[in-house]
Design a protein around this motif. Structure first.
Motif, PDB file in Angstrom:
ATOM      1  N   ALA A 136      42.168  19.364  51.366  1.00  0.00           N
ATOM      2  CA  ALA A 136      41.304  20.489  51.733  1.00  0.00           C
ATOM      3  C   ALA A 136      41.868  21.812  51.233  1.00  0.00           C
ATOM      4  N   GLY A 137      43.195  21.977  51.366  1.00  0.00           N
ATOM      5  CA  GLY A 137      43.810  23.195  50.851  1.00  0.00           C
ATOM      6  C   GLY A 137      43.672  23.324  49.345  1.00  0.00           C
ATOM      7  N   LEU A 138      43.824  22.182  48.645  1.00  0.00           N
ATOM      8  CA  LEU A 138      43.670  22.207  47.191  1.00  0.00           C
ATOM      9  C   LEU A 138      42.244  22.574  46.791  1.00  0.00           C
ATOM     10  N   ALA A 139      41.255  21.986  47.483  1.00  0.00           N
ATOM     11  CA  ALA A 139      39.854  22.316  47.178  1.00  0.00           C
ATOM     12  C   ALA A 139      39.565  23.781  47.466  1.00  0.00           C
ATOM     13  N   LEU A 140      40.075  24.283  48.606  1.00  0.00           N
ATOM     14  CA  LEU A 140      39.872  25.695  48.923  1.00  0.00           C
ATOM     15  C   LEU A 140      40.534  26.594  47.901  1.00  0.00           C
ATOM     16  N   ALA A 141      41.743  26.229  47.455  1.00  0.00           N
ATOM     17  CA  ALA A 141      42.431  27.034  46.444  1.00  0.00           C
ATOM     18  C   ALA A 141      41.662  27.044  45.127  1.00  0.00           C
ATOM     19  N   LEU A 142      41.086  25.880  44.754  1.00  0.00           N
ATOM     20  CA  LEU A 142      40.292  25.835  43.520  1.00  0.00           C
ATOM     21  C   LEU A 142      39.048  26.709  43.639  1.00  0.00           C
ATOM     22  N   LEU A 143      38.377  26.638  44.797  1.00  0.00           N
ATOM     23  CA  LEU A 143      37.191  27.473  44.984  1.00  0.00           C
ATOM     24  C   LEU A 143      37.540  28.956  44.955  1.00  0.00           C
ATOM     25  N   LEU A 144      38.617  29.327  45.648  1.00  0.00           N
ATOM     26  CA  LEU A 144      39.028  30.734  45.654  1.00  0.00           C
ATOM     27  C   LEU A 144      39.441  31.207  44.266  1.00  0.00           C
ATOM     28  N   SER A 145      40.186  30.373  43.540  1.00  0.00           N
ATOM     29  CA  SER A 145      40.605  30.765  42.197  1.00  0.00           C
ATOM     30  C   SER A 145      39.408  30.912  41.271  1.00  0.00           C
ATOM     31  N   GLY A 146      38.414  30.000  41.393  1.00  0.00           N
ATOM     32  CA  GLY A 146      37.202  30.130  40.577  1.00  0.00           C
ATOM     33  C   GLY A 146      36.424  31.385  40.909  1.00  0.00           C
ATOM     34  N   TRP A 147      36.305  31.684  42.224  1.00  0.00           N
ATOM     35  CA  TRP A 147      35.585  32.894  42.620  1.00  0.00           C
ATOM     36  C   TRP A 147      36.309  34.150  42.153  1.00  0.00           C
ATOM     37  N   LEU A 148      37.643  34.169  42.314  1.00  0.00           N
ATOM     38  CA  LEU A 148      38.410  35.330  41.867  1.00  0.00           C
ATOM     39  C   LEU A 148      38.338  35.495  40.352  1.00  0.00           C
ATOM     40  N   ALA A 149      38.391  34.367  39.635  1.00  0.00           N
ATOM     41  CA  ALA A 149      38.302  34.460  38.175  1.00  0.00           C
ATOM     42  C   ALA A 149      36.947  35.019  37.752  1.00  0.00           C
ATOM     43  N   ARG A 150      35.887  34.559  38.428  1.00  0.00           N
ATOM     44  CA  ARG A 150      34.565  35.075  38.096  1.00  0.00           C
ATOM     45  C   ARG A 150      34.395  36.516  38.554  1.00  0.00           C
ATOM     46  N   ARG A 151      35.046  36.861  39.665  1.00  0.00           N
ATOM     47  CA  ARG A 151      34.882  38.202  40.233  1.00  0.00           C
ATOM     48  C   ARG A 151      35.678  39.247  39.468  1.00  0.00           C
ATOM     49  N   TRP A 152      36.888  38.919  39.051  1.00  0.00           N
ATOM     50  CA  TRP A 152      37.769  39.894  38.412  1.00  0.00           C
ATOM     51  C   TRP A 152      37.874  39.698  36.904  1.00  0.00           C
ATOM     52  N   LEU A 153      38.081  38.478  36.483  1.00  0.00           N
ATOM     53  CA  LEU A 153      38.260  38.266  35.050  1.00  0.00           C
ATOM     54  C   LEU A 153      36.952  38.392  34.284  1.00  0.00           C
ATOM     55  N   GLY A 154      35.810  38.070  34.928  1.00  0.00           N
ATOM     56  CA  GLY A 154      34.525  38.183  34.252  1.00  0.00           C
ATOM     57  C   GLY A 154      34.221  39.606  33.808  1.00  0.00           C
ATOM     58  N   PRO A 155      34.259  40.606  34.704  1.00  0.00           N
ATOM     59  CA  PRO A 155      34.013  41.988  34.265  1.00  0.00           C
ATOM     60  C   PRO A 155      35.031  42.489  33.254  1.00  0.00           C
ATOM     61  N   VAL A 156      36.290  42.086  33.400  1.00  0.00           N
ATOM     62  CA  VAL A 156      37.299  42.516  32.425  1.00  0.00           C
ATOM     63  C   VAL A 156      36.994  41.948  31.048  1.00  0.00           C
ATOM     64  N   GLU A 157      36.583  40.680  31.013  1.00  0.00           N
ATOM     65  CA  GLU A 157      36.227  40.078  29.727  1.00  0.00           C
ATOM     66  C   GLU A 157      34.983  40.738  29.140  1.00  0.00           C
ATOM     67  N   ALA A 158      34.029  41.089  29.998  1.00  0.00           N
ATOM     68  CA  ALA A 158      32.835  41.790  29.500  1.00  0.00           C
ATOM     69  C   ALA A 158      33.199  43.154  28.926  1.00  0.00           C
TER      70      ALA A 158
END
Length: 443
Positions: A136-158
Motif C-alpha cells: 500500500a505504501g509503494l502504491a501510494l508513493a507511486l501515485l504521489l510521485s506521478g501526481w507531483l511529476a505531473r504537477r511540477w515537472l509538467g509546467p517546467v517542461e512546458a
C-alpha cells in the motif's frame, strides 16, 4: 599422660543465601583440576548431570531462548572443547593469551527460529500485515510521485519547450496556464513576454516594409523619368530636371525624418536644459506658417491663445527651445497637410493643475483643433507611430513622410510632457500637448 589437649572447636555450619543455597567461603572451596586448556577449571556440568545432594534444591530452569545453549568453545586447532559446535551464520570471537597468540575461539550459534506454533502464527500474521502495508505504501508513493511529476515537472517542461520555441523564432508560442501558484504566474509572465516580442517583431517588419515603400516611391518616379529620357520619349529639359530634383529632395527629406525620429526616440532628456517661453515659440512657428495657411484657405483662430501669451510673467518650461519650436512647426504642418481647403484651425492654451504625484504642480496645455477630414477612432492610437497614416484621409498624396507626429511625441516625452490625439469638435483632429511649468516664472 601427655599434656592436656585443647578442646576442639566445632566448625560453624555454612551460612545460607536468600535462595537457601549454602555459601562457601573462599578458603573452604575445593580447588578443581585445570581444564583442557590449562587455564582454569572446566565449565560446570549440565543441569541433568549435577549431583543432587541433600539440601541442594532443584537445578535452575533455563529459558528456551537462553543464549548459553548456543555457546561453544574451540581450541587453537578449531576443535570443539565444550558447548555447541560452530554453525553457518554464527558469531565467532578469538581468544588471545598474554603473548598475543590465539589460544581458542568462542562461538555463538544462530537461533533455531520460532519454536512454537503460536509464535509461527503470530509471525505469519505480522508478516502478512507488513507485506500489505508495504504494498500500500509503494502504491501510494507511486501515485504521489506521478501526481507531483505531473504537477511540477509538467509546467517546467512546458516552459522549457516554449523557451526553445521562442529561441528558434516561433514567437507565436504560448504555454498553458493552470491554477494561481508560482508556476502559473511564471507561465503568464512568459506568455506576456512572448506577446510583447511578437508585437515588437510585427512592428519591426511593418516599419521595414513602410520604409522600403517610402523609398521605393521616389526611386520608381526617378527611374521612370530617366528611362523616358534615355528612350527619347521625353527630352531632358528644365521641367524634367525639376521633377528629378523634387524626387531627390523627397528622398533627402525622408532620410532626414527617419534619422530625426530615431534620434528623438533615443533622447531621454532635452539637449539644453534652460527656461524657455513655449508660447513665444508657438507664436514664431505660427507666424512662419500663416502665409501657407492663408494660401490653402485655412482660417486660424488664436483667441484662446492670445490671453495667456500676454500674461505677465509668461509661463516658462525647462527644455530645448529648438526642439520645442520643431514640435510646433510639425503640428502646424500636419494640420496644413490634412485639412481641406476652406477649413479652420483653432489654437488655445491654458494652465492646469498637474496630476497628483507629479514633480511640478502646474502644466501648460496647448490644443490644436482642425476641421475635416478626421481620423477614425480605431486609428487614433496609432497616428504617433513611425510611417503610419490613416489611408482613408491622410495619405501619401499630401507629400508627408508619416514621421512628423512620431518625432513630436518623442521630443515631448523627453521634456516630461504628453501628446494625445483625439477627435475634434470641428470635425478633424485635436492634438493636446502638455508640458510641465516651472514653479517660479519670470517675465
Amino acid at each position: 599422660m601427655g599434656p592436656p589437649q585443647p578442646p576442639r572447636r566445632r566448625p560453624a555450619p555454612p551460612r545460607r543465601t536468600a535462595l537457601g543455597q549454602p555459601r562457601q567461603c573462599a578458603r573452604h572451596t575445593p580447588r578443581h583440576a585445570p581444564g583442557p586448556d590449562g587455564l582454569g577449571p572446566p565449565p560446570p556440568p549440565p543441569d541433568d548431570q549435577r549431583s543432587q545432594g541433600p539440601g541442594s534444591g532443584p537445578p535452575p530452569q533455563r529459558h528456551r531462548d537462553d543464549i548459553y545453549p548456543r555457546l561453544g568453545l574451540l581450541d587453537a586447532q578449531e576443535r570443539l572443547v565444550v558447548g555447541t559446535a560452530p554453525q553457518p551464520g554464527g558469531a565467532r570471537l578469538a581468544l588471545r593469551g598474554t603473548d598475543g597468540q590465539t589460544i581458542g575461539h568462542l562461538v555463538l550459534a544462530p537461533p533455531q527460529g520460532v519454536r512454537s506454533e503460536a509464535d509461527q502464527t503470530f509471525l505469519a500474521q505480522h508478516l502478512g500485515f507488513v507485506a500489505w502495508t508495504g504494498l500500500a505504501g509503494l502504491a501510494l508513493a507511486l501515485l504521489l510521485s506521478g501526481w507531483l511529476a505531473r504537477r511540477w515537472l509538467g509546467p517546467v517542461e512546458a516552459l522549457a519547450t516554449g523557451a526553445r520555441g521562442i529561441a528558434q523564432g516561433a514567437l507565436h508560442t504560448r504555454v498553458p496556464v493552470h491554477g494561481n501558484d508560482e508556476l502559473a504566474q511564471l507561465a503568464r509572465t512568459f506568455n506576456t513576454m512572448a506577446e510583447q516580442l511578437s508585437s515588437i517583431e510585427a512592428s519591426r517588419r511593418q516599419w521595414l516594409g513602410d520604409v522600403a515603400h517610402e523609398l521605393r516611391t521616389p526611386l520608381a518616379a526617378m527611374r521612370a523619368e530617366i528611362e523616358a529620357v534615355q528612350d527619347g520619349i521625353r527630352p531632358f529639359d528644365d521641367k524634367t530636371a525639376l521633377r528629378l530634383h523634387r524626387q531627390v529632395m523627397r528622398l533627402i527629406q525622408l532620410v532626414g525624418d527617419l534619422r530625426a525620429s530615431l534620434d528623438a526616440a533615443g533622447t531621454s532628456a532635452p539637449s539644453a536644459q534652460v527656461p524657455v517661453h513655449p508660447l513665444s515659440l508657438l507664436g514664431e512657428a505660427l507666424a512662419s506658417m500663416r502665409p501657407r495657411l492663408a494660401q490653402a484657405g485655412i482660417g486660424v483662430d488664436t483667441a484662446g491663445l492670445d490671453a495667456l501669451a500676454k500674461q505677465v510673467p509668461a509661463p516658462l518650461v525647462l527644455g530645448d527651445a529648438q526642439q520645442l519650436h520643431q514640435v510646433f512647426l510639425n503640428l502646424l504642418e500636419n494640420s496644413l497637410r490634412y485639412t481641406d481647403a476652406g477649413g479652420r484651425l483653432q489654437i488655445s492654451a491654458r494652465e492646469v493643475a498637474a496630476p497628483s504625484g507629479a514633480a511640478h504642480p502646474q502644466v501648460l496645455q496647448v490644443q490644436l483643433d482642425d476641421s475635416a477630414p478626421g481620423v477614425p477612432a480605431h486609428e487614433l492610437p496609432r497616428i504617433f507611430e513611425r510611417l503610419y497614416r490613416a489611408e482613408t484621409s491622410r495619405n501619401r498624396d499630401h507629400g508627408g513622410s508619416g514621421l512628423g507626429l512620431a518625432i513630436c511625441r518623442a521630443i515631448v516625452l523627453a521634456h516630461g510632457g504628453t501628446l494625445v490625439a483625439e477627435g475634434s469638435p470641428l470635425g478633424g483632429l485635436r492634438i493636446t500637448l502638455t508640458l510641465p511649468l516651472l514653479d517660479n516664472t519670470t517675465p
